[in-house]
Motif scaffolding. Structure first.
Motif, PDB file in Angstrom:
ATOM      1  N   ILE A 144      -1.618  14.884  -1.679  1.00 22.46           N
ATOM      2  CA  ILE A 144      -0.664  14.830  -0.572  1.00 22.46           C
ATOM      3  C   ILE A 144       0.271  16.031  -0.625  1.00 22.46           C
ATOM      4  CG2 ILE A 144       1.260  13.522   0.409  1.00 22.46           C
ATOM      5  CD1 ILE A 144      -0.086  10.993  -0.675  1.00 22.46           C
ATOM      6  N   ASP A 148      -0.184   3.975   0.098  1.00 24.95           N
ATOM      7  CA  ASP A 148      -1.381   4.747  -0.237  1.00 24.95           C
ATOM      8  C   ASP A 148      -1.354   6.081   0.475  1.00 24.95           C
ATOM      9  OD1 ASP A 148      -2.522   4.455   2.417  1.00 24.95           O
ATOM     10  OD2 ASP A 148      -3.186   2.465   1.853  1.00 24.95           O
ATOM     11  N   ALA A 149      -2.308   6.949   0.125  1.00 22.67           N
ATOM     12  CA  ALA A 149      -2.325   8.311   0.642  1.00 22.67           C
ATOM     13  C   ALA A 149      -2.586   8.351   2.142  1.00 22.67           C
ATOM     14  CB  ALA A 149      -3.376   9.128  -0.109  1.00 22.67           C
ATOM     15  N   GLY A 170      -1.308  11.638  -5.366  1.00 21.71           N
ATOM     16  CA  GLY A 170      -0.054  12.215  -4.921  1.00 21.71           C
ATOM     17  C   GLY A 170      -0.095  13.733  -4.898  1.00 21.71           C
ATOM     18  N   LYS A 225      -7.345   9.837  -2.480  1.00 21.75           N
ATOM     19  CA  LYS A 225      -6.392  10.921  -2.667  1.00 21.75           C
ATOM     20  C   LYS A 225      -5.283  10.530  -3.632  1.00 21.75           C
ATOM     21  CE  LYS A 225      -6.569  13.920   1.380  1.00 21.75           C
ATOM     22  NZ  LYS A 225      -5.751  14.522   2.467  1.00 21.75           N
TER      23      LYS A 225
END
Length: 221
Positions: A63, A32-33, A60, A58
């Motif tokens: 990120i 996960d983020a 990808g 969040k």
């Protein structure tokens, strides 16, 4: 080389991690983020493999945007099921270096990783030559004085890391970071043992110990 895999699918994440470790990459896998953010803030990675759809608040792309906002140039390959042109454009324009749609061929993924790492290091040729050593990262082959040398995965990873930085001194801690994921046990003398075995195979003079600092590959033709 140490990679961060951000993938929430347990089966796919496990499969990609195992495949890339067979390619001599060290792989840390998060799902996960939040875990991705913690990993990126605490460790240095050679490349990030990033799924777009992640659990929690969040994505990808969030990120990726955070990485680029703080001027982090770590290469990023997006791995996603989203195959629309608009998604590809959004990913690349957000700072990704490559975009690969699931399902993908493992050999293609490994080739794209090698290509990005070559570009990062400023190399054009896929084969690395230094002194009497010639290394092909794609085929996991090493030649010394034109003689093929059989290496273990760890030995291949070490000589690759050293040859990508010819003449530079690399510490034992740096080698450990690049060879082992966080879920892999590292013996206290593991690097010394691998260096000893490498020297037995390629000669004692090609890897120099810089006392108190680390190791460097030198041209002893």
């Amino acid at each position: 080389m140490r990679l961060l895999l951000v993938e929430d699918d347990p089966m796919l994440g496990d499969a990609v991690q195992r495949i890339l470790r067979l390619e001599s990459f060290a792989v840390d896998w998060v799902q996960d983020a939040e875990e991705a953010g913690l990993a990126l803030n605490s460790l240095s990675y050679d490349l990030v493999l990033l799924d777009l759809k992640l659990p929690g608040g969040k994505s990808g792309l969030d990120i990726l945007s955070d990485l680029r906002r703080r001027k982090d140039a770590t290469p990023v390959i997006i791995l996603t099921a989203r195959d629309a042109v608009s998604d590809r454009i959004a990913g690349l324009d957000s700072g990704a270096d490559d975009y690969l749609v699931k399902p993908f061929d493992p050999d293609e993924l490994a080739a794209r990783i090698r290509a990005l790492l070559r570009r990062r290091d400023g190399r054009v040729e896929p084969v690395i030559t230094f002194g009497p050593l010639t290394l092909n990262p794609a085929t996991h082959e090493l030649w010394c004085h034109e003689k093929a040398i059989k290496l273990s995965q760890r030995e291949f990873s070490i000589i690759t890391h050293l040859l990508e930085r010819p003449g530079a001194t690399v510490s034992r801690e740096q080698l450990e970071e690049r060879l082992y994921g966080w879920d892999e046990e590292v013996e206290s003398n593991a690097i010394e043992v691998h260096i000893h075995n490498l020297r037995k195979k390629i000669g004692q003079n090609l890897i120099r110990t810089v006392r108190g600092i680390g190791y460097q590959v030198v041209d002893k033709t």
